[in-house]
Design an enzyme around this catalytic site. Structure first.
Site, PDB file in Angstrom:
ATOM      1  N   TRP A 102       0.696  -1.171   0.122  1.00 51.44           N
ATOM      2  CA  TRP A 102       0.006   0.086  -0.113  1.00 51.44           C
ATOM      3  C   TRP A 102       0.821   1.210   0.023  1.00 51.44           C
ATOM      4  O   TRP A 102       0.646   2.068  -0.729  1.00 51.44           O
ATOM      5  CB  TRP A 102      -0.986  -0.014   1.151  1.00 51.44           C
ATOM      6  CG  TRP A 102      -1.978  -1.018   0.935  1.00 51.44           C
ATOM      7  CD1 TRP A 102      -2.397  -2.249   1.698  1.00 51.44           C
ATOM      8  CD2 TRP A 102      -3.043  -0.938  -0.191  1.00 51.44           C
ATOM      9  NE1 TRP A 102      -3.366  -2.907   1.012  1.00 51.44           N
ATOM     10  CE2 TRP A 102      -3.941  -2.183   0.016  1.00 51.44           C
ATOM     11  CE3 TRP A 102      -2.982  -0.032  -1.217  1.00 51.44           C
ATOM     12  CZ2 TRP A 102      -4.762  -2.452  -0.933  1.00 51.44           C
ATOM     13  CZ3 TRP A 102      -4.101  -0.490  -2.224  1.00 51.44           C
ATOM     14  CH2 TRP A 102      -5.233  -1.813  -1.887  1.00 51.44           C
ATOM     15  N   ASP A 172      -2.035   6.807   6.115  1.00 54.53           N
ATOM     16  CA  ASP A 172      -3.417   5.932   5.707  1.00 54.53           C
ATOM     17  C   ASP A 172      -3.661   4.981   6.611  1.00 54.53           C
ATOM     18  O   ASP A 172      -2.961   3.955   6.863  1.00 54.53           O
ATOM     19  CB  ASP A 172      -2.722   5.221   4.026  1.00 54.53           C
ATOM     20  CG  ASP A 172      -3.707   4.186   3.623  1.00 54.53           C
ATOM     21  OD1 ASP A 172      -4.779   3.926   4.460  1.00 54.53           O
ATOM     22  OD2 ASP A 172      -3.252   3.334   2.588  1.00 54.53           O
ATOM     23  N   LYS A 196     -12.872  -1.554   5.943  1.00 51.90           N
ATOM     24  CA  LYS A 196     -12.131  -2.490   6.492  1.00 51.90           C
ATOM     25  C   LYS A 196     -12.805  -2.522   8.071  1.00 51.90           C
ATOM     26  O   LYS A 196     -13.043  -3.936   8.544  1.00 51.90           O
ATOM     27  CB  LYS A 196     -10.499  -2.146   6.730  1.00 51.90           C
ATOM     28  CG  LYS A 196      -9.999  -1.931   5.513  1.00 51.90           C
ATOM     29  CD  LYS A 196      -9.879  -3.082   4.534  1.00 51.90           C
ATOM     30  CE  LYS A 196      -9.598  -2.669   2.843  1.00 51.90           C
ATOM     31  NZ  LYS A 196      -8.406  -1.788   2.741  1.00 51.90           N
TER      32      LYS A 196
HETATM   33  C1  LIG Z   1      -7.752  -1.352   1.268  1.00 51.50           C
HETATM   34  C2  LIG Z   1      -6.556  -0.628   1.387  1.00 51.50           C
HETATM   35  C3  LIG Z   1      -6.574   0.483   0.593  1.00 51.50           C
HETATM   36  C4  LIG Z   1      -7.414   0.611  -0.547  1.00 51.50           C
HETATM   37  O1  LIG Z   1      -8.700   1.257  -0.599  1.00 51.50           O
HETATM   38  P1  LIG Z   1      -9.581   1.568  -1.569  1.00 51.50           P
HETATM   39  O2  LIG Z   1     -10.798   1.973  -0.752  1.00 51.50           O
HETATM   40  O3  LIG Z   1      -9.988   0.366  -2.502  1.00 51.50           O
HETATM   41  O4  LIG Z   1      -9.093   2.995  -2.226  1.00 51.50           O
HETATM   42  C5  LIG Z   1      -5.526   1.631   0.663  1.00 51.50           C
HETATM   43  N1  LIG Z   1      -4.674   1.356   1.788  1.00 51.50           N
HETATM   44  C6  LIG Z   1      -4.940   0.516   2.574  1.00 51.50           C
HETATM   45  C7  LIG Z   1      -3.737   0.539   3.757  1.00 51.50           C
HETATM   46  C8  LIG Z   1      -5.975  -0.197   2.546  1.00 51.50           C
HETATM   47  O5  LIG Z   1      -5.897  -1.493   3.424  1.00 51.50           O
END
Ligand SMILES: *Cc1c(COP(=O)(O)O)cnc(C)c1O
Length: 360
Positions: A102, A172, A196
């Site tokens: 990521w 993030d 999540k």
């Molecule tokens: C799932 C995830 C993403 C992707 O998110 P989207 O909603 O598909 O854009 C980005 N960063 C992390 C850490 C994730 O777990």
């Protein structure tokens, strides 16, 4: 009705009381005669739902008053572009710490908008740890420092908050937001997709310090300019209304279960069950440095990957789904977010023992 133990990395399992309440209120929310899905985002009912969700999130995370909370769309991947567009503030580059899939996506996207300094990278060690802060090569002129607080695929998590001095820290937090208390004041901007640990996909949460708003690049789409959205209470365009409603129910559920401190205890207990077993077994293996292991996503490999299919089939027969690891790393991955009950992890460990006994 049978509910399975769903170990999906996202969209992921949600608290059953949240789903039940949503089902009860599906056709008629609080006597309005409407489903939340059918409401105008500018009507008094939805304005109240939105305000309550924000109030609860502020309370749960103890978000200081000088931070805005935005409920946007575009996902965390969208934020990979919105962050540089909004936060460069006339600077030429930004620092990124690369801890896995990521972070790699984030820094690659940022490269379209600015020069990217990879301040530290765990790539040489196959992304099995978080680089210690004393190895980071931060640029004092960077617009911000970006980290991914929990690598959902690699199962690597920060259990400490980096010190970036006066340079804003951006995180993030898609896959560990609300899993434990964080000191929001240490960050300039926190973002995460909801799917999540919070609710349905389609909702992106952004928590941003006031002074960072209002200097977006001129090319920034209006819908993704933090100032436009902050000035319009996240309603410059139609927000993801139903996802915000479910997020609000999840926030309420978290609050009535003791908030984030209690969630941390619950999550540590679940993760310990799984890691302790993995470490005691020579049949299964988790490659991540102990101090950097994720409480949310636990990847593991079987001694022989030819057994993967049999393992997954047996798990499915026992009502445990979505354990297949990400295609980029293979093996297994158990995602054990807030809503995964301890019984789910106990059932998984019991099955792993049984499988080891018959195949080890
Ligand atoms: C799932 C995830 C993403 C992707 O998110 P989207 O909603 O598909 O854009 C980005 N960063 C992390 C850490 C994730 O777990």
């Amino acid at each position: 009705m049978t509910r399975v133990f769903n170990f999906s990395a996202g969209p992921a399992t949600l608290p059953e009381p949240v789903l039940r309440q949503a089902a009860e209120e599906m056709l008629d929310w609080h006597g309005s005669g409407m489903s939340v899905m059918e409401m105008s985002h500018r009507g008094k009912e939805f304005i109240a739902i939105h305000a309550e969700a924000e109030k609860l999130l502020r309370e749960l995370m103890a978000i200081p008053a000088n931070y805005k909370v935005l409920f946007l769309q575009g996902g965390a991947i969208g934020q990979n572009a919105f962050v540089p567009m909004n936060l460069l503030r006339g600077k030429a580059g930004a620092d990124y710490v690369n801890t896995g899939e990521w972070s790699k996506k984030s820094l690659k996207e940022a490269g379209k908008y600015c020069s990217v300094n990879v301040a530290a990278s765990a790539e040489a060690g196959h992304f099995t740890s978080v680089p210690k802060q004393d190895s980071w090569k931060l640029d004092p002129n960077a617009a911000y420092v970006h980290i991914c607080s929990n690598e959902t695929i690699g199962g690597v998590e920060y259990h400490w908050t980096p010190d970036t001095g006066s340079v804003p820290l951006v995180a993030d937090m898609s896959s560990n937001i609300l899993s434990r208390p964080v000191d929001v004041s240490r960050y300039g901007l926190i973002y995460g997709g909801a799917q999540k640990n919070i609710g349905p996909s389609g909702l992106t949460i952004v928590i941003v310090r006031d002074d960072l708003i209002g200097q977006a690049l001129p090319i920034t789409p209006s819908a993704f300019d933090l100032k436009t959205q902050a000035d319009n209470d996240s309603m410059y365009n139609t927000p993801p209304t139903y996802a915000i409603y479910i997020a609000g129910l999840t926030f309420q559920w978290l609050k009535s279960n003791g908030g984030l401190a209690a969630m941390e205890v619950h999550n540590r207990a679940k993760a310990a069950l799984l890691y302790d077993y993995l470490d005691s077994s020579s049949f299964y293996r988790n490659p991540v440095a102990r101090e950097d292991r994720s409480l949310m996503n636990v990847p593991f490999k079987l001694r022989d990957d030819a057994l993967d299919a049999a393992f997954l089939k047996g798990a499915e027969e026992r009502g445990m789904l979505q354990l297949k690891g990400h295609r980029s790393v293979g093996g297994m991955r158990a995602s054990i977010y807030n809503a995964m009950p301890v019984d789910g992890v106990k059932a998984l460990v019991a099955y792993m023992k049984e499988f080891e006994a018959s195949h080890g």
